[in-house]
Scaffold this active site. Structure first.
Site, mmCIF file in Angstrom:
data_model
loop_
_atom_site.group_PDB
_atom_site.id
_atom_site.type_symbol
_atom_site.label_atom_id
_atom_site.label_comp_id
_atom_site.label_asym_id
_atom_site.label_seq_id
_atom_site.Cartn_x
_atom_site.Cartn_y
_atom_site.Cartn_z
ATOM 1 N N LEU A 1 0.817 -1.219 0.000
ATOM 2 C CA LEU A 1 0.000 0.000 0.000
ATOM 3 C C LEU A 1 0.855 1.275 0.000
ATOM 4 O O LEU A 1 1.695 1.480 0.872
ATOM 5 C CB LEU A 1 -0.934 0.003 1.218
ATOM 6 C CG LEU A 1 -1.901 1.199 1.282
ATOM 7 C CD1 LEU A 1 -2.860 1.209 0.108
ATOM 8 C CD2 LEU A 1 -2.634 1.222 2.600
ATOM 9 N N ASP A 2 0.621 2.135 -0.975
ATOM 10 C CA ASP A 2 1.298 3.438 -1.088
ATOM 11 C C ASP A 2 2.823 3.310 -1.170
ATOM 12 O O ASP A 2 3.546 4.258 -0.832
ATOM 13 C CB ASP A 2 0.931 4.368 0.082
ATOM 14 C CG ASP A 2 -0.526 4.792 0.027
ATOM 15 O OD1 ASP A 2 -1.114 4.714 -1.067
ATOM 16 O OD2 ASP A 2 -1.069 5.187 1.071
ATOM 17 N N ALA A 3 3.298 2.154 -1.591
ATOM 18 C CA ALA A 3 4.743 1.961 -1.650
ATOM 19 C C ALA A 3 5.235 1.579 -3.034
ATOM 20 O O ALA A 3 6.384 1.209 -3.212
ATOM 21 C CB ALA A 3 5.174 0.918 -0.619
#
Lengths: 287, 287, 287, 287
Positions: free
Chosen positions: C231-233
């Site tokens: 997530l978000d990486a």
């Protein structure tokens, strides 16, 4: 919520004298106002004072429609002030002028429609029919008033009549590709916001991205300003820039420039709606 | 370490023809070089090709001092190329010209002294004695050569003699407040880097911050460029900007501008040291 | 016009070996292509090579539909290359996912409609009906597929079926407020672009502007990236920032942030359409 | 010159109540001061008021050394104010702490020496001898106080004794690579300015450029902040950013970061010298 108190805004300028802040703040305090924002500065070159004050009027003891008169008598006339008074919650009316480019128009209308801005758009005027479908999408009247060198004066008269009917608080030229006459401009002094598709004063006039490309600049810009009778020389409100490289063609500069134009124009409109701009001579104080 | 392989750099431009990249990369491959960076583009307006290539020469089969000749015979002459050839590890010599402002000079000397830059500074020339103490701090010879309208030609002759003795690879005008003569400039074509204390082309000439303040701009800038015989109109290398407001006096603009000037000048020097700038006509390709 | 030649693009990465550039450029030259842009670099930490080349195919001697095979046999397999091949003039298909915010959607559709982008938008999928009117304004099919914790898997199956039908080249999450499942993401590896409403990695997850306000930052940002199962990486494509002050409330941060979001998302889409992004492991090379 | 009038500055914060601006401006007016700058705002979340006022004291009727007392009795205590009072022309004393990097130090000393800043630097403290030669160049005492895990408390006692002797108005950690103890920090609350070599809160702690490179960010930053006992979590004063690309190695990030660090640190010092920063809880108001 705390952000939504009833508040009033004064934008003031006057010759620099002792006691201006004291007089304004005493006036507000005496009638039970509570100052929420106060920003004042003195331009040492001009020895002129500029101020913006916003105060909570939920318990203010002067009725809304008498504030201007009381302020004028008690404070304004004693300091030779020029001022504008606004209620923060009042919805302003903004007229739009466009030609064929849609990027600024959609940017404005998205903010209008999503209520990011508390604004009313009574009409859109254009010298071309191309963007009428967008006005229809947002249910805003769209008037096509073609301009030629020959008919400019009579066509502007039509525009002025339309504006007179709708009484906008200000006018936005959202990439409107016509130079307004002196007569038109004088009807709306400091009330017409233009977006110039370039950094000013680097590239005034037409086709600035072509000039920028020819000069090989590494940064391009856009400038929003009030329209005065001096072409592209009115008080600057906001500017922004973007980097470009040797790989960017004129077409790329135009494409990148559009992003700047819409951002910088919408920023100027936002400041106008917040009553944060105070033009004086050829400059602005942006609080 | 992988960053420190021996490498060579070619900066090339020529009329756009098929096979340029193939010829250059074949040349490198045939002699057992390994390309580390290659950047090529064609300017469609000029139909001209620009290229920078850096390759690992640790196993290159041409001796260092013959590479230029072999390249010329095998590749260069067949495409009408103009090129510059450099070894990445070669330490360049940079001459500095200054007047009275110390901000760019200290910025340069800090990078030199801390070995951020692989550069030698054989001399500093100035039309004023004011900054001699700084040269002394860094053990660099400092020559004071005062310039007046009357003596400019003979004084420049002294400067040229000094430069001739030290043979700098390029010259940096670090806020040197004199216009060089055409004669001087022609001795160092595309080898003199100037910092103009403003965005170009917005405010050429003297006192640009005063002009910017008078115009009420919201953004100021600085521009590094090669010096040509056209004042402030040479190829732009780097630019940067900073926001200003109505609160900023001319003095503030000058203060903020100094930060831009030193940053933008040092950025141009860095690019020069990396052999990343290719000037052509009135523009630069910055790879 | 010179800008509109027929051209092909190869995005390549492979272990760093001698001769890659020579082999690729020889291939192009041998079949009478003319290289218009070539950008290659070696990541010294990974010892891995990345390259983008675009060449004029107007006289190319391999038929369009055989280029991939010939390249593969003649060049690709000898260097262990991974590559993507594109024709510049091919119109890509982009699917949009949205929730309730209209700013990114209008920004995208304005560019689509004005032909700033050469793209087709076969469908818009949303977990809310709110923006359907916008899809209607632009005559694009809009599918409402509400998501709850309980029904996510079956609803995503519907989405995947719709996508399967329309075969988009890539997917854009234009402020789509749902976390996609690993299964969904694995159907479109490196093909889903998200806009995160904050600088990453400073403020991942939900309500980043609230976190930024609480921390008292002076700069906020937005980040476009490929979606991975982390997530978000995922690999960052583009970022931009804007200054804020103590006067900016959370509401102001959200307002300013929206401008960043739409700019940064549209920049990522532009790069995607130009085939300028090469993701590798957790990073991107943006040519 | 008009810029150089004698003036005094009050930085005030207090619970939001009616009449604060009126009381402060009346106080100034009653004693014949002339307000030059006034900036006030109310944080609606905290319902707390922040103000900075600067006024011309050339005709002020309270003697310089009594202003604080009179203000306190007439105004301050009635509103529960916390305030700081300064004369604009008073030269502040700034202590510097450094380790091995010279870029911030030279940047500071150039501004000091050229009188860009009206400041006195009574001493430089370092845990390493490396930069002593720079202190010597500028005739500033340089104390080497090496720190180990074991001796930190006694070495900090020496530092505190030195500081106690010189009584600096504030302390600047110009890339000082030691974490200060809680005891040390409590001696100088809101008086120690640090430069963190990264955007906060993205990359706190050590080696932030390595982390940024690993994450593949496209923008790096630097942050100046007041030191509190919470590591890298004190009130942020100023931040700035720079773009990076896939071509930038960790070494490039460090090089570009140094430029940010010196700019952002010097900006914080400038604001401190102008008495423009008002820390409150974990944030700053920067007027």
């Amino acid at each position: 919520m705390s952000h939504q108190v009833d508040s009033a805004i004064l934008l003031i300028h006057c010759p620099n004298t002792k006691g201006v802040v004291a007089a304004v703040s005493k006036f507000i305090f005496d009638y039970k106002g509570n100052i929420l924002e106060m920003d004042q500065h003195v331009d040492p070159d001009e020895n002129h004072l500029f101020m913006r004050v916003r105060w909570d009027i939920s318990q203010f003891e002067i009725p809304r429609d008498e504030i201007v008169d009381v302020f004028s008598n008690k404070v304004g006339i004693h300091f030779g002030m020029k001022w504008r008074f606004h209620f923060k919650d009042a919805k302003l009316k903004m007229a739009l002028f466009v030609s064929k480019f849609s990027h600024c128009l959609y940017d404005i209308l998205q903010r209008y429609k999503s209520k990011e801005w508390n604004v009313e758009i009574p009409l859109i005027i254009s010298n071309h029919p191309n963007l009428e479908y967008i006005a229809n999408q947002f249910d805003i009247p769209y008037y096509v008033i073609p301009i030629t060198k020959e008919n400019k004066i009579e066509q502007e008269a039509k525009e002025l009549a339309l504006l007179d009917e709708h009484k906008p608080d200000f006018i936005v030229l959202a990439r409107y590709m016509q130079v307004l006459t002196e007569n038109f401009i004088n009807h709306y002094p400091s009330k017409i916001i233009n977006i110039h598709h370039s950094s000013l004063p680097a590239f005034p006039g037409a086709r600035p991205y072509h000039s920028a490309h020819r000069r090989g600049v590494k940064i391009i810009g856009a400038t929003s300003h009030y329209v005065t009778t001096d072409l592209d020389a009115g008080p600057i409100i906001a500017q922004d820039v973007e980097r470009v490289t040797h790989k960017d063609s004129v077409k790329d500069l135009i494409r990148k420039g559009k992003d700047l134009e819409k951002t910088v124009l919408s920023q100027a409109i936002w400041l106008q709606l917040q009553h944060k701009i105070l033009p004086y001579k050829n400059k602005t104080t942006v609080f």
